[in-house]
Design a protein around this motif. Structure first.
Motif, PDB file in Angstrom:
ATOM      1  N   LEU A   1     -58.421  34.551 -16.790  1.00  0.00           N
ATOM      2  CA  LEU A   1     -57.847  35.056 -15.548  1.00  0.00           C
ATOM      3  C   LEU A   1     -58.944  35.531 -14.619  1.00  0.00           C
ATOM      4  O   LEU A   1     -59.917  36.138 -15.067  1.00  0.00           O
ATOM      5  CB  LEU A   1     -56.917  36.243 -15.818  1.00  0.00           C
ATOM      6  N   GLU A   2     -58.755  35.282 -13.341  1.00  0.00           N
ATOM      7  CA  GLU A   2     -59.653  35.802 -12.309  1.00  0.00           C
ATOM      8  C   GLU A   2     -58.904  36.856 -11.517  1.00  0.00           C
ATOM      9  O   GLU A   2     -57.734  36.648 -11.163  1.00  0.00           O
ATOM     10  CB  GLU A   2     -60.055  34.697 -11.331  1.00  0.00           C
ATOM     11  N   ALA A   3     -59.573  37.953 -11.237  1.00  0.00           N
ATOM     12  CA  ALA A   3     -58.983  38.943 -10.349  1.00  0.00           C
ATOM     13  C   ALA A   3     -58.949  38.367  -8.944  1.00  0.00           C
ATOM     14  O   ALA A   3     -59.905  37.746  -8.492  1.00  0.00           O
ATOM     15  CB  ALA A   3     -59.796  40.234 -10.388  1.00  0.00           C
ATOM     16  N   ASP A   4     -57.828  38.544  -8.270  1.00  0.00           N
ATOM     17  CA  ASP A   4     -57.646  38.070  -6.902  1.00  0.00           C
ATOM     18  C   ASP A   4     -57.104  39.264  -6.113  1.00  0.00           C
ATOM     19  O   ASP A   4     -55.893  39.386  -5.941  1.00  0.00           O
ATOM     20  CB  ASP A   4     -56.675  36.896  -6.879  1.00  0.00           C
ATOM     21  N   GLY A   5     -58.005  40.154  -5.698  1.00  0.00           N
ATOM     22  CA  GLY A   5     -57.576  41.420  -5.108  1.00  0.00           C
ATOM     23  C   GLY A   5     -56.926  42.253  -6.195  1.00  0.00           C
ATOM     24  O   GLY A   5     -57.513  42.487  -7.247  1.00  0.00           O
ATOM     25  N   GLU A   6     -55.682  42.640  -5.977  1.00  0.00           N
ATOM     26  CA  GLU A   6     -54.945  43.410  -6.978  1.00  0.00           C
ATOM     27  C   GLU A   6     -54.200  42.509  -7.960  1.00  0.00           C
ATOM     28  O   GLU A   6     -53.628  43.000  -8.925  1.00  0.00           O
ATOM     29  CB  GLU A   6     -53.956  44.351  -6.282  1.00  0.00           C
ATOM     30  N   ALA A   7     -54.197  41.210  -7.705  1.00  0.00           N
ATOM     31  CA  ALA A   7     -53.461  40.265  -8.545  1.00  0.00           C
ATOM     32  C   ALA A   7     -54.417  39.496  -9.453  1.00  0.00           C
ATOM     33  O   ALA A   7     -55.619  39.733  -9.457  1.00  0.00           O
ATOM     34  CB  ALA A   7     -52.684  39.298  -7.652  1.00  0.00           C
ATOM     35  N   PHE A   8     -53.871  38.579 -10.198  1.00  0.00           N
ATOM     36  CA  PHE A   8     -54.644  37.704 -11.074  1.00  0.00           C
ATOM     37  C   PHE A   8     -54.240  36.268 -10.821  1.00  0.00           C
ATOM     38  O   PHE A   8     -53.128  35.984 -10.400  1.00  0.00           O
ATOM     39  CB  PHE A   8     -54.386  38.039 -12.552  1.00  0.00           C
ATOM     40  N   LEU A   9     -55.159  35.350 -11.113  1.00  0.00           N
ATOM     41  CA  LEU A   9     -54.886  33.918 -11.089  1.00  0.00           C
ATOM     42  C   LEU A   9     -55.405  33.313 -12.386  1.00  0.00           C
ATOM     43  O   LEU A   9     -56.462  33.726 -12.885  1.00  0.00           O
ATOM     44  CB  LEU A   9     -55.580  33.242  -9.900  1.00  0.00           C
ATOM     45  N   VAL A  10     -54.707  32.335 -12.917  1.00  0.00           N
ATOM     46  CA  VAL A  10     -55.147  31.645 -14.124  1.00  0.00           C
ATOM     47  C   VAL A  10     -56.153  30.573 -13.730  1.00  0.00           C
ATOM     48  O   VAL A  10     -55.850  29.690 -12.936  1.00  0.00           O
ATOM     49  CB  VAL A  10     -53.966  30.995 -14.874  1.00  0.00           C
ATOM     50  N   ARG A  11     -57.342  30.646 -14.305  1.00  0.00           N
ATOM     51  CA  ARG A  11     -58.367  29.628 -14.093  1.00  0.00           C
ATOM     52  C   ARG A  11     -58.248  28.522 -15.143  1.00  0.00           C
ATOM     53  O   ARG A  11     -58.449  27.355 -14.862  1.00  0.00           O
ATOM     54  CB  ARG A  11     -59.754  30.255 -14.195  1.00  0.00           C
ATOM     55  N   HIS A  12     -57.914  28.928 -16.367  1.00  0.00           N
ATOM     56  CA  HIS A  12     -57.825  27.965 -17.466  1.00  0.00           C
ATOM     57  C   HIS A  12     -56.781  28.453 -18.460  1.00  0.00           C
ATOM     58  O   HIS A  12     -56.800  29.615 -18.852  1.00  0.00           O
ATOM     59  CB  HIS A  12     -59.185  27.834 -18.167  1.00  0.00           C
ATOM     60  N   ARG A  13     -55.867  27.571 -18.836  1.00  0.00           N
ATOM     61  CA  ARG A  13     -54.859  27.882 -19.857  1.00  0.00           C
ATOM     62  C   ARG A  13     -54.938  26.839 -20.944  1.00  0.00           C
ATOM     63  O   ARG A  13     -54.928  25.632 -20.687  1.00  0.00           O
ATOM     64  CB  ARG A  13     -53.459  27.897 -19.254  1.00  0.00           C
ATOM     65  N   SER A  14     -54.991  27.308 -22.175  1.00  0.00           N
ATOM     66  CA  SER A  14     -55.001  26.444 -23.342  1.00  0.00           C
ATOM     67  C   SER A  14     -53.853  26.880 -24.258  1.00  0.00           C
ATOM     68  O   SER A  14     -53.804  28.026 -24.693  1.00  0.00           O
ATOM     69  CB  SER A  14     -56.336  26.569 -24.085  1.00  0.00           C
ATOM     70  N   VAL A  15     -52.925  25.962 -24.512  1.00  0.00           N
ATOM     71  CA  VAL A  15     -51.757  26.243 -25.327  1.00  0.00           C
ATOM     72  C   VAL A  15     -51.839  25.408 -26.592  1.00  0.00           C
ATOM     73  O   VAL A  15     -52.118  24.204 -26.537  1.00  0.00           O
ATOM     74  CB  VAL A  15     -50.455  25.901 -24.555  1.00  0.00           C
ATOM     75  N   ARG A  16     -51.609  26.043 -27.744  1.00  0.00           N
ATOM     76  CA  ARG A  16     -51.608  25.353 -29.024  1.00  0.00           C
ATOM     77  C   ARG A  16     -50.293  25.598 -29.733  1.00  0.00           C
ATOM     78  O   ARG A  16     -49.835  26.741 -29.823  1.00  0.00           O
ATOM     79  CB  ARG A  16     -52.749  25.839 -29.912  1.00  0.00           C
ATOM     80  N   ASN A  17     -49.661  24.532 -30.234  1.00  0.00           N
ATOM     81  CA  ASN A  17     -48.435  24.682 -31.017  1.00  0.00           C
ATOM     82  C   ASN A  17     -48.759  25.246 -32.386  1.00  0.00           C
ATOM     83  O   ASN A  17     -49.825  24.986 -32.942  1.00  0.00           O
ATOM     84  CB  ASN A  17     -47.740  23.338 -31.177  1.00  0.00           C
ATOM     85  N   ASP A  18     -47.793  25.987 -32.934  1.00  0.00           N
ATOM     86  CA  ASP A  18     -47.942  26.499 -34.311  1.00  0.00           C
ATOM     87  C   ASP A  18     -47.773  25.354 -35.293  1.00  0.00           C
ATOM     88  O   ASP A  18     -47.200  24.340 -34.992  1.00  0.00           O
ATOM     89  CB  ASP A  18     -46.895  27.577 -34.587  1.00  0.00           C
TER      90      ASP A  18
END
Length: 139
Positions: free
Chosen positions: A122-139
């Motif tokens: 996550l990157e801080a964007d002022g008071e908010a956040f933005l996702v730069r990279h998401r990695s999802v793995r199934n169980d």
């Protein structure tokens, strides 16, 4: 911003609650706006990672449309959130469990669609956040 503080943890939890609600409600443009312009999204069901907001919008639009055509409602439930400081100022790393539930519209009886572990940058964007990279793995 102290990454281990309850205040930051609460802000990130609120960020994810809003982000998943937007996706579940089919607000794909608003959902994509919670990612950086050049974000990368990886998950096992994809042949290759999604890159950039326009690609995220198209992929989400297709998924939302397919669910609507099937008469299904999808809900995401996130928990077990861990937050750590990234090497760069204003960058945080998160790890959480995510469950996706699927219900026939109006039925109210959910079934599990998937159980996953996700890691975000996550990157801080002022008071908010933005996702730069998401990695999802199934169980």
């Amino acid at each position: 911003m102290t990454y281990g503080s309850g205040e930051v943890h609460g802000r990130i939890s609120q960020f994810y609650a809003r982000q998943m609600r937007l996706l579940d409600e089919g607000a794909v443009e608003e959902w994509a706006d919670t990612f950086t312009e050049d974000a990368v999204f990886e998950e096992p069901s994809l042949p290759e990672p999604l890159k950039g907001r326009p690609v995220l919008v198209e992929a989400a639009r297709r998924r939302v449309g397919a669910l609507a055509a099937q008469g299904r409602v999808r809900r995401h439930w996130l928990g077990m959130l861990e937050v750590s400081e990234g090497a760069e100022p204003g960058v945080l790393h998160t790890r959480y469990y995510a469950l996706a539930l699927s219900t026939a519209a109006g039925e109210g009886v959910p079934s599990f669609h998937s159980s996953t572990v996700a890691e975000d940058i996550l990157e801080a964007d002022g008071e908010a956040f933005l996702v730069r990279h998401r990695s999802v793995r199934n169980d």
